[in-house]
Design a protein around this motif. Structure first.
Motif, PDB file in Angstrom:
ATOM      1  N   TRP A 105       0.838  -1.213   0.000  1.00 62.44           N
ATOM      2  CA  TRP A 105       0.000   0.000   0.000  1.00 62.44           C
ATOM      3  C   TRP A 105       0.865   1.252   0.000  1.00 62.44           C
ATOM      4  CZ3 TRP A 105      -2.909  -2.235   4.793  1.00 62.44           C
ATOM      5  CH2 TRP A 105      -3.653  -3.354   4.384  1.00 62.44           C
ATOM      6  N   PRO A 106       0.273   2.352  -0.515  1.00 61.36           N
ATOM      7  CA  PRO A 106       1.062   3.588  -0.540  1.00 61.36           C
ATOM      8  C   PRO A 106       1.334   4.104   0.877  1.00 61.36           C
ATOM      9  CG  PRO A 106      -1.209   4.009  -1.213  1.00 61.36           C
ATOM     10  CD  PRO A 106      -1.071   2.524  -1.102  1.00 61.36           C
ATOM     11  N   SER A 107       2.503   4.656   1.076  1.00 66.29           N
ATOM     12  CA  SER A 107       2.851   5.280   2.348  1.00 66.29           C
ATOM     13  C   SER A 107       2.016   6.557   2.474  1.00 66.29           C
ATOM     14  CB  SER A 107       4.337   5.622   2.327  1.00 66.29           C
ATOM     15  OG  SER A 107       4.718   6.118   3.564  1.00 66.29           O
ATOM     16  N   PRO A 108       1.551   6.978   3.638  1.00 60.86           N
ATOM     17  CA  PRO A 108       1.854   6.420   4.944  1.00 60.86           C
ATOM     18  C   PRO A 108       0.724   5.563   5.540  1.00 60.86           C
ATOM     19  CG  PRO A 108       1.033   8.661   5.196  1.00 60.86           C
ATOM     20  CD  PRO A 108       0.816   8.255   3.757  1.00 60.86           C
ATOM     21  N   VAL A 109      -0.068   4.863   4.677  1.00 63.29           N
ATOM     22  CA  VAL A 109      -1.180   4.052   5.176  1.00 63.29           C
ATOM     23  C   VAL A 109      -0.667   2.985   6.155  1.00 63.29           C
ATOM     24  CG1 VAL A 109      -3.007   2.428   4.509  1.00 63.29           C
ATOM     25  CG2 VAL A 109      -2.580   4.457   3.121  1.00 63.29           C
ATOM     26  N   PRO A 139       7.926  -0.472   6.572  1.00 65.59           N
ATOM     27  CA  PRO A 139       8.577   0.364   7.595  1.00 65.59           C
ATOM     28  C   PRO A 139       7.854   0.237   8.939  1.00 65.59           C
ATOM     29  CG  PRO A 139       8.060   1.652   5.613  1.00 65.59           C
ATOM     30  CD  PRO A 139       7.368   0.335   5.478  1.00 65.59           C
ATOM     31  N   ALA A 140       8.600   0.221  10.020  1.00 66.57           N
ATOM     32  CA  ALA A 140       8.008   0.049  11.354  1.00 66.57           C
ATOM     33  C   ALA A 140       6.934   1.088  11.649  1.00 66.57           C
ATOM     34  CB  ALA A 140       9.109   0.130  12.407  1.00 66.57           C
ATOM     35  N   SER A 141       7.121   2.292  11.135  1.00 67.79           N
ATOM     36  CA  SER A 141       6.166   3.371  11.417  1.00 67.79           C
ATOM     37  C   SER A 141       4.785   3.117  10.821  1.00 67.79           C
ATOM     38  CB  SER A 141       6.703   4.694  10.877  1.00 67.79           C
ATOM     39  OG  SER A 141       6.901   4.579   9.485  1.00 67.79           O
ATOM     40  N   ARG A 142       4.690   2.138   9.919  1.00 68.04           N
ATOM     41  CA  ARG A 142       3.384   1.855   9.318  1.00 68.04           C
ATOM     42  C   ARG A 142       2.708   0.628   9.932  1.00 68.04           C
ATOM     43  NH1 ARG A 142       4.415   1.723   3.236  1.00 68.04           N
ATOM     44  NH2 ARG A 142       2.277   0.929   3.288  1.00 68.04           N
ATOM     45  N   GLY A 170      10.014   1.207  16.749  1.00 72.78           N
ATOM     46  CA  GLY A 170       9.368   2.250  15.957  1.00 72.78           C
ATOM     47  C   GLY A 170       7.933   1.938  15.561  1.00 72.78           C
ATOM     48  N   VAL A 171       7.370   0.823  16.076  1.00 68.47           N
ATOM     49  CA  VAL A 171       5.970   0.540  15.768  1.00 68.47           C
ATOM     50  C   VAL A 171       5.080   1.352  16.716  1.00 68.47           C
ATOM     51  CG1 VAL A 171       6.494  -1.797  14.973  1.00 68.47           C
ATOM     52  CG2 VAL A 171       5.682  -1.467  17.294  1.00 68.47           C
ATOM     53  N   ARG A 172       3.848   1.592  16.282  1.00 64.16           N
ATOM     54  CA  ARG A 172       2.920   2.340  17.129  1.00 64.16           C
ATOM     55  C   ARG A 172       2.091   1.377  17.971  1.00 64.16           C
ATOM     56  NH1 ARG A 172      -0.173   7.017  14.201  1.00 64.16           N
ATOM     57  NH2 ARG A 172      -1.040   5.322  12.966  1.00 64.16           N
TER      58      ARG A 172
END
Ligand code: C2E
Ligand code: MG
Ligand code: MG
Ligand code: MG
Length: 279
Positions: A105-109, A139-142, A170-172
């Protein structure tokens, strides 16, 4: 409580009890098989930014279409898998599958994955998460993990430590079903998380002025503690508007979309920006 316990213990074992036991035994055996044979699927329910109404992410929800019994709800088979320990393998599968799909999927989804407290206690969750991220390229942020506290947590210290490890990756982190069961205000003081997921019981069927004030108070408290809020169970426009006015950040619910297949979610994302706004 003692009197109640006695009553429960002396109540005789009925045919209805037997059929529940039989069903559970069958589900347990078949779930193992379904996992091995790749018969489980994830559905995705969009999460929207309440102000812009844009899709910002999605929650991955397990789906099992049993060959004879038809669709079995995760509300039934997840607790069963927690009891038998199968949740460990199941959890690993969910994590890998969700990361694989989300990587396209496109970032930042973002993708939110439910994790059981059992996974905190019996798996090196941080290693499992970093492996899933590495092999999918997400990426961890997603990646967001939704955590529900329960009576099954026998070692809160470990949960706390693992949450910090995940945070450092870095995960939420989101507290799921906030306001019900075992979730407590001390979380705000003790646990590292980013997002409060307000339980749908506070969001749906509000009837009294007290219901409104309670919802507003949860959002206000969370915001004051520097957390974003997401409301689950948004079923109509008045609720979406009310939540927006109350300062809730995100919404999720049948009003925006039911949980849908990965393919349908991907198509939803690839629509032009104007149409991508839901409702
Ligand atoms: P949850 O994490 O609180 O998920 C929200 C549940 O509310 C989902 O039910 C979703 O389909 C439902 N829902 C969403 N919007 C609405 C709405 O507007 N109205 C109403 N009435 N319901 C709505 P679902 O998919 O049956 O999942 C039930 C529970 O099973 C989840 O609650 C979660 O605790 C658990 N679960 C589902 N998938 C997984 C998984 O992959 N891993 C783990 N550990 N648990 C899972
Ligand atoms: Mg959840
Ligand atoms: Mg929830
Ligand atoms: Mg729930």
């Amino acid at each position: 409580i003692q009197a109640r316990a006695d009553r429960i213990q002396t109540r005789s074992f009925s045919p209805a009890d037997q059929s529940i036991l039989d069903r559970h035994r069958q589900l347990d055996r078949d779930l193992r098989r379904a996992l091995e044979r790749n018969q489980l699927r994830l559905n995705f329910q969009p999460q929207v930014d309440l102000k812009s109404r844009r899709i910002i992410g999605t929650e991955a929800l397990m789906r099992w279409d049993h060959p004879e019994l038809g669709p079995v709800s995760p509300a039934e088979f997840i607790p069963l898998a927690e009891e038998t320990g199968l949740i460990v393998e199941l959890g690993r599968w969910i994590l890998n599958e969700a990361c694989e799909q989300a990587a396209a999927w496109p970032s930042p989804v973002t993708v939110a994955v439910n994790v059981s407290p059992i996974q905190f206690q019996h798996v090196d969750l941080a290693s499992a998460v970093s492996r899933a991220l590495r092999s999918s390229g997400l990426p961890a942020s997603r990646l967001e993990l939704e955590i529900t506290e329960s009576s099954r947590v026998t070692d809160p210290g470990r949960v706390h430590a693992v949450m910090w490890q995940l945070r450092n990756l870095g995960v939420r982190l989101a507290i799921d079903d906030f306001g019900t069961g075992y979730s407590s205000l001390s979380y705000f003081r003790d646990l590292p998380f980013d997002l409060v997921k307000i339980d749908q019981s506070f969001v749906r069927n509000r009837t009294s002025a007290e219901d409104h004030r309670l919802l507003a108070a949860i959002i206000e408290l969370s915001t004051k503690m520097d957390k974003h809020t997401i409301a689950e169970g948004v079923e109509d426009e008045p609720t979406a508007r009310l939540l927006t006015e109350m300062g809730c950040t995100y919404g999720q619910g049948y009003y925006f979309s039911r949980p849908i297949s990965g393919e349908d979610f991907t198509n939803l994302l690839s629509q032009p920006p104007r149409q991508k706004r839901i409702s």
